[in-house]
Design an enzyme around this catalytic site. Sequence first.
Site, PDB file in Angstrom:
ATOM      1  N   GLY A  16       0.786  -1.239   0.000  1.00  0.00           N
ATOM      2  CA  GLY A  16       0.000   0.000   0.000  1.00  0.00           C
ATOM      3  C   GLY A  16       0.813   1.282   0.000  1.00  0.00           C
ATOM      4  CG  ASN A  18       1.404   3.293  -5.649  1.00  0.00           C
ATOM      5  OD1 ASN A  18       1.770   4.309  -6.239  1.00  0.00           O
ATOM      6  ND2 ASN A  18       2.045   2.135  -5.749  1.00  0.00           N
ATOM      7  CG  MET A  94      -1.324  -7.855  -6.954  1.00  0.00           C
ATOM      8  SD  MET A  94      -0.619  -6.791  -8.236  1.00  0.00           S
ATOM      9  CE  MET A  94       0.521  -7.930  -8.993  1.00  0.00           C
ATOM     10  NE  ARG A  95     -10.202 -10.790  -7.086  1.00  0.00           N
ATOM     11  CZ  ARG A  95     -10.609 -12.000  -7.469  1.00  0.00           C
ATOM     12  NH1 ARG A  95      -9.866 -13.044  -7.204  1.00  0.00           N
ATOM     13  NH2 ARG A  95     -11.751 -12.155  -8.104  1.00  0.00           N
ATOM     14  CG  HIS A 113       1.210  -2.330 -15.466  1.00  0.00           C
ATOM     15  ND1 HIS A 113       0.961  -3.565 -14.882  1.00  0.00           N
ATOM     16  CD2 HIS A 113       2.236  -2.510 -16.327  1.00  0.00           C
ATOM     17  CE1 HIS A 113       1.798  -4.448 -15.390  1.00  0.00           C
ATOM     18  NE2 HIS A 113       2.581  -3.843 -16.259  1.00  0.00           N
ATOM     19  CD  GLU A 178       3.898   2.128  -9.401  1.00  0.00           C
ATOM     20  OE1 GLU A 178       3.593   1.284 -10.245  1.00  0.00           O
ATOM     21  OE2 GLU A 178       4.070   1.836  -8.196  1.00  0.00           O
TER      22      GLU A 178
HETATM   23  C1  GRF Z   1       2.839  -1.058  -7.743  1.00  0.00           C
HETATM   24  O1  GRF Z   1       4.118  -1.059  -8.302  1.00  0.00           O
HETATM   25  C2  GRF Z   1       1.786  -1.204  -8.802  1.00  0.00           C
HETATM   26  O2  GRF Z   1       2.144  -0.644 -10.031  1.00  0.00           O
HETATM   27  C3  GRF Z   1       1.694  -2.717  -8.945  1.00  0.00           C
HETATM   28  O3  GRF Z   1       1.809  -3.179  -7.627  1.00  0.00           O
HETATM   29  C4  GRF Z   1       2.623  -2.290  -6.875  1.00  0.00           C
HETATM   30  C5  GRF Z   1       1.892  -1.979  -5.603  1.00  0.00           C
HETATM   31  O4  GRF Z   1       2.706  -1.390  -4.651  1.00  0.00           O
HETATM   32  N1  GRF Z   1       0.484  -3.100  -9.612  1.00  0.00           N
HETATM   33  P1  GRF Z   1       2.084  -0.821  -3.307  1.00  0.00           P
HETATM   34  O5  GRF Z   1       1.215  -1.903  -2.690  1.00  0.00           O
HETATM   35  O6  GRF Z   1       1.282   0.408  -3.642  1.00  0.00           O
HETATM   36  O7  GRF Z   1       3.251  -0.502  -2.437  1.00  0.00           O
END
Ligand code: GRF
Length: 214
Positions: A16, A18, A94-95, A113, A178
């Site tokens: 998490g 992000n 991741m789904r 992504h 990101e």
């Molecule tokens: C990110 O790099 C996103 O692009 C990918 O999974 C990662 C998630 O990271 N789909 P976090 O859980 O936000 O640290």
Amino acid sequence: MLKSKRVIGVLISGSGSNLQALIDECSAPLFPARIGVVISNRSHVFGLVRAEQAGLPNYWLDRQEFDSNEAYDTAICDKLREHGVELVVLAGYMRLVRRPILEAYPDAVINLHPSLLPSFPGAHAARDALDYGVKVTGITIHFADAEFDMGPVIIQEVVPVHQNDDEETLLERIHNAEHRHLPYAVKLWAMGRLRIEGRRVKILPKGDKVREDT
Ligand code: GRF
């Protein structure tokens, strides 16, 4: 503080970081969105701890407790609606999101992504980029549709691959990008500045209609 912030729901599967970037930006009084709920498909992930620490409603919904993917996504949708969500942000979720969510939130599901799509889709984008030997990779933020890592692109940023990179060092650089861009994409959506035209997404100028030459 803005009187009416748009409400976002964040779906996660992991650490998490992000989500944290969104939590931090949303706390700014003038940021046009707030997080209404955080939902994880995995239990005991650090993203849920972050949500709890930020005082956000958060849930783990276990896929095993549902008969089908559709039923699972209907349950997620119910939770999103219960919390007044207007925009769904897949932040390391991741789904694949299914019809119930996509139909309830047309043009309002955003995915993140860690590559420049359409290169390196899938769950190991940074590793795949290193294995291929590309000199640059990047990030893509896009509207989600019923396929993995497809849908109209909102923002992309190039991230260089250094020759001594391993997956960890490359991912760190990717995550930095990101964390800067995901909140910005949410802000653009919340301000009504994204217009989808086929596969292309136009970013409208602030407080203006899009100019035909932009
Ligand atoms: C990110 O790099 C996103 O692009 C990918 O999974 C990662 C998630 O990271 N789909 P976090 O859980 O936000 O640290």
